[in-house]
Structure formats: C-alpha cells, structure tokens
Design a protein around this motif. Structure first.
Motif, short mmCIF file in Angstrom:
data_model
loop_
_atom_site.label_atom_id
_atom_site.label_comp_id
_atom_site.label_asym_id
_atom_site.label_seq_id
_atom_site.Cartn_x
_atom_site.Cartn_y
_atom_site.Cartn_z
N ARG A 281 0.82 -1.22 0.00
CA ARG A 281 0.00 0.00 0.00
C ARG A 281 0.85 1.27 0.00
NH1 ARG A 281 -5.43 0.09 1.12
NH2 ARG A 281 -6.45 -1.87 1.68
N ASN A 282 1.97 1.25 0.73
CA ASN A 282 2.76 2.46 0.90
C ASN A 282 3.86 2.64 -0.15
OD1 ASN A 282 1.38 3.49 3.06
ND2 ASN A 282 3.13 3.59 4.44
N CYS A 283 4.18 1.60 -0.91
CA CYS A 283 5.29 1.73 -1.86
C CYS A 283 4.88 2.60 -3.05
CB CYS A 283 5.76 0.37 -2.34
SG CYS A 283 4.70 -0.45 -3.56
N ALA A 284 5.87 3.16 -3.73
CA ALA A 284 5.61 3.94 -4.94
C ALA A 284 5.25 3.02 -6.11
CB ALA A 284 6.83 4.79 -5.28
N ALA A 341 14.88 2.27 -15.71
CA ALA A 341 13.44 2.15 -15.54
C ALA A 341 13.00 2.66 -14.17
CB ALA A 341 12.99 0.71 -15.75
N ILE A 342 13.74 2.28 -13.14
CA ILE A 342 13.42 2.74 -11.78
C ILE A 342 13.53 4.26 -11.70
CG2 ILE A 342 14.18 2.70 -9.37
CD1 ILE A 342 15.10 -0.22 -9.86
N THR A 343 14.60 4.78 -12.27
CA THR A 343 14.82 6.23 -12.25
C THR A 343 13.70 6.97 -12.98
OG1 THR A 343 17.23 5.92 -12.17
CG2 THR A 343 16.42 8.07 -12.89
N LEU A 344 13.29 6.43 -14.13
CA LEU A 344 12.23 7.06 -14.92
C LEU A 344 10.94 7.17 -14.12
CD1 LEU A 344 11.08 8.11 -17.63
CD2 LEU A 344 10.58 5.72 -18.21
N LEU A 345 10.50 6.07 -13.51
CA LEU A 345 9.24 6.11 -12.77
C LEU A 345 9.37 6.94 -11.49
CD1 LEU A 345 7.56 2.59 -13.09
CD2 LEU A 345 7.40 4.61 -14.55
N TRP A 346 10.53 6.89 -10.85
CA TRP A 346 10.70 7.66 -9.62
C TRP A 346 10.62 9.16 -9.90
CZ3 TRP A 346 10.39 6.09 -4.79
CH2 TRP A 346 10.77 6.98 -3.78
N GLU A 350 3.63 11.14 -12.28
CA GLU A 350 2.42 11.21 -13.09
C GLU A 350 2.26 9.95 -13.95
OE1 GLU A 350 5.66 12.84 -15.69
OE2 GLU A 350 5.10 13.01 -13.57
N LYS A 351 3.40 9.36 -14.37
CA LYS A 351 3.35 8.09 -15.10
C LYS A 351 2.83 6.97 -14.20
CE LYS A 351 6.78 8.16 -18.84
NZ LYS A 351 5.88 7.55 -19.83
N LYS A 353 0.89 7.28 -11.67
CA LYS A 353 -0.54 7.48 -11.47
C LYS A 353 -1.35 7.00 -12.67
CE LYS A 353 -4.30 9.36 -9.57
NZ LYS A 353 -5.26 9.26 -10.68
N SER A 354 -0.85 7.25 -13.87
CA SER A 354 -1.54 6.83 -15.08
C SER A 354 -1.62 5.30 -15.15
CB SER A 354 -0.81 7.37 -16.31
OG SER A 354 -1.36 6.85 -17.49
N TYR A 355 -0.49 4.64 -14.86
CA TYR A 355 -0.48 3.17 -14.86
C TYR A 355 -1.44 2.62 -13.81
CZ TYR A 355 3.91 3.68 -17.52
OH TYR A 355 4.86 4.01 -18.44
N SER A 356 -1.45 3.26 -12.65
CA SER A 356 -2.32 2.81 -11.56
C SER A 356 -3.79 2.87 -11.97
CB SER A 356 -2.07 3.68 -10.33
OG SER A 356 -2.90 3.30 -9.26
N ASP A 357 -4.17 3.92 -12.66
CA ASP A 357 -5.56 4.06 -13.11
C ASP A 357 -5.93 2.96 -14.11
OD1 ASP A 357 -5.84 6.29 -11.53
OD2 ASP A 357 -5.49 7.73 -13.15
N GLU A 358 -5.00 2.61 -15.00
CA GLU A 358 -5.27 1.55 -15.98
C GLU A 358 -5.39 0.20 -15.30
OE1 GLU A 358 -3.97 1.23 -19.95
OE2 GLU A 358 -2.72 3.04 -19.84
N ILE A 359 -4.55 -0.06 -14.30
CA ILE A 359 -4.63 -1.32 -13.56
C ILE A 359 -6.00 -1.46 -12.91
CG2 ILE A 359 -3.74 -2.60 -11.56
CD1 ILE A 359 -1.00 -1.23 -12.18
N LYS A 360 -6.44 -0.40 -12.28
CA LYS A 360 -7.73 -0.43 -11.57
C LYS A 360 -8.87 -0.73 -12.52
CE LYS A 360 -10.49 2.31 -8.33
NZ LYS A 360 -10.56 3.57 -7.56
N GLN A 361 -8.83 -0.15 -13.69
CA GLN A 361 -9.90 -0.36 -14.66
C GLN A 361 -9.88 -1.78 -15.23
OE1 GLN A 361 -9.93 2.44 -17.88
NE2 GLN A 361 -11.73 1.56 -18.84
#
Length: 383
Positions: A281-284, A341-346, A350-351, A353-361
């Motif tokens: 829950r708490n991880c990025a 890849a780690i550096t890019l997402l860190w 906003e990326k 968050k976008s991925y998170s929204d797609e996973i949820k859907q």
C-alpha cells in the motif's frame, strides 16, 4: 454443476481470489491441505497444527479462516489435515479419506491446483473428472528435480484437461510434453483481491511513496543479483529513492556490501500478510527483475492495490505488465535497463498514477478481472 477445488497453502493467494468469484457462479467446495511441511503460505500462517488428522470443516479447526467469512463461503471450505511425526506416511490415509469424500459427494469437476504428489496418486482413479492448473509450464531455475519432473509427466499424461495461465509459453509447453491442442486451455491470473480482507500493520513500514518494493521468496531466478547493483546507480541520481526487499530465502550471491547501505532495507524473513499489505500500500511501485518466469503472484499482489510494476521480458510477465500500460517491461539480466526504468518512474510520478488508473480499470472490473476469468472457466468445465 458440482465442483471441488483442491488447493495448496502455497497457492492460497490465487485460490482464494478465484474462489471469491467462482462460488458466485457455481456450487464449489474448496479443500486445502495442511501438514507440518506446509503451515505457512501467502494467505495463512498457522502457528499450531490441529492435533488430529482427517478432513474437517476449515472454520471448525482453524480460527484463522474467520477473516474470510465475508469473502468466501466457509460452509463449503474444508481442510485436509495431516499431523504427527510421520505425517508423510499418514498422508496416504488422509488422501484415502479425501478420495471417499469425493466419491460420496459425486462432484462433476475435480480441479487440482498442483500436480498430485505420490501420496495423492489415489485421486487418479477419478482422473476423468480432473482439471489441472499448470502454474509453471516449466520449473523455475533452482526448483527442478527428478521427483518434480516425474510428478509433472504423470499428471500431464493422466489428467485430460490442463489449464495454463499465459499465452506466451503455450506452443513450447505443447511441444515439450507432446500434448494435443484440445487438451490444453488458456486462462490467466487476476489481482489477488483476497488481500483486501487483511488489516495492514504499518508498524515497521516506511512513509508512503518513499520507497520501491521487491517482495516474495528469495530464489536465484528472482534477479536480486541485478536489482541490488542497479540500486547503486539509481541512488546517484535519485538519492531519496529507497528499496525494501521483503521475503525469506537464501541468497545465492554475496550481499554484505548491500546490507550496509542505508537506502536498501533487506528483510530476509517470512513476512506476515499484515506487514506485506502495508508495504504494498505504501510503496511507490514494485520491481520484479526475474531472470526466468511463467507468471507472477507478486505482480498480482501489486495490482490488488493498483501498484505499477517494473518487470523483465521473460515468460508471461509481458502479458501481465503491458508495457506503458500497467508498468514497464525491460530486458532481463540488464543492470542499466533496470536502473533506468526505476529512475524514470521515480522522477515521473504522473506516469505511475496513469499506470495505476489503468490497472484499476482492467484488473478491477474489466476483461482481466476474476469475474471474467470465472465466467470463462465455467465454459471450460462444461466442455
């Protein structure tokens, strides 16, 4: 249609998530084996075995099941309990009890979650009703042995219907085991939503979004020997990025140099579900730098809380983590690609968050949800 699902404690995360939806569609009895060797799994941690061997209603002998009373039908939930010093020998007797239970209840489908062990071979008398989920079309590095190969070959020969959980390895699986197309069906995993039944324990968990997470049992194929040096590179450009490694097992390489780094937290022990849920829950986001794979329960645990994943291009992982949709898919065994890849997402929340929204859907209510999987599996059972 009467279905019995023979689960394993080490697969209880996927089994329970599947049962949650399947029991809404059919008459399903869920049976899990517990013995001195297997008392801990992703959904259970039994501190003490029930004293008697046999087949029992789960809620009558293990209070740990009560947390699931609103998630699955506990009246249709049993434990095949084998205890004592000579439990392995007793297992032949307890599986005879199970066999008689299956006969008496006249199930139409017997769905096995794992190739039967030697003491389970009596169940092959009912093989005409059997369906087997093949979680690993090919054994992982470090998990292969003569017994494993023999058990798999017997199961693939005798059980008429096999389910594999990714498309990528289907052709190779059919060719390697000389199986006809009509015997092998495709399904998939969805997010492990049983985790929502667990109350998180944040006692030893860092603040939200201050770290990335690697979780699961430590094994050679998990790629930690690439992730740890990659984090040294990440730290140079993202000094606030921390890595938590949460899982028991033996490291196959020297880790002493990494244990002294203040941005790497190595928790090499069995992680209780309450702590694991809090860590997710708490991880990025999460990282799965595997060097070989089939599919990954770790990814499905991440998706249960809409957490994106960085995964390698091995096995069925690219199917689960669609590149630039639910996370990033990178080249395996490549320290630089992993660090980038780690550096890019860190640096780009906003990326994330976008991925998170797609996973949820997709995994929550869409085509990749357990509801859709259960509906498709009912069609396979009817065949």
């Amino acid at each position: 249609m009467k279905i019995v699902y023979l689960g394993k404690i080490q697969l209880s995360d996927v089994d329970l998530s599947y049962m949650h939806e399947l029991q809404k569609l059919a008459d399903v009895t869920y049976i899990m084996e517990v013995n001195p060797r297997f008392m801990k799994g992703p959904a259970f941690c039994f501190q003490k075995l029930y004293a008697k061997s046999g087949l029992y209603k789960a809620k009558d002998i293990y209070p740990e099941y009560q947390k699931l009373k609103d998630f699955i039908d506990l009246d249709k939930c049993y434990v095949l309990n084998t205890t004592g010093r000579y439990w392995l020998i007793k297992s032949f007797w307890t599986h005879l009890i199970l066999f008689l239970f299956l006969l008496r209840n006249k199930f139409d489908i017997i769905h096995c979650a794992w190739p039967p062990n030697l003491y389970e071979f009596i169940l092959y008398v009912l093989r005409g009703k059997m369906v087997l989920t093949v979680h690993d079309p090919f054994p992982h590095t470090g998990h292969d042995s003569f017994i494993v190969r023999l058990r798999r070959k017997v199961a693939f020969c005798l059980i008429p219907r096999l389910i594999i959980l990714n498309q990528t390895q289907r052709k190779e699986f059919l060719e390697f085991y000389h199986l006809p197309e009509h015997r092998v069906f495709n399904s998939r995993l969805s997010s492990y939503n049983y985790l929502h039944t667990i109350t998180p324990d944040y006692t030893n968990v860092p603040q939200e979004a201050t770290y990335i997470l690697f979780s699961g049992r430590i094994s050679p194929y998990k790629g930690l020997d690439f992730l740890l040096p990659a984090m040294e590179g990440v730290h140079k450009t993202c000094p606030d990025c921390q890595l938590v490694i949460a899982g028991g097992g033996k490291f196959h390489f020297e880790i002493s140099r990494y244990q002294s780094l203040d941005y790497i937290d190595i928790r090499n022990l069995f992680i209780p579900d309450s702590e694991l849920v809090a860590l997710i829950r708490n991880c990025a986001f999460m990282v799965c730098p595997y060097t070989d794979a089939t599919q990954s329960g770790v990814i499905m645990s991440a998706f249960a809380f809409d957490k994106p994943v960085i995964a390698t291009n091995v096995g069925g992982l690219p199917e689960m983590v669609r590149h630039n949709h639910y996370g990033l898919v990178i080249k395996e065994k490549d320290i630089n690609s992993l660090a980038n890849a780690i550096t890019l997402l860190w640096k780009h929340p906003e990326k994330v968050k976008s991925y998170s929204d797609e996973i949820k859907q997709s995994y929550g209510t869409g085509e990749l949800s357990w509801k859709k999987i259960a509906e498709d599996m009912i069609k396979i059972y009817k065949q």
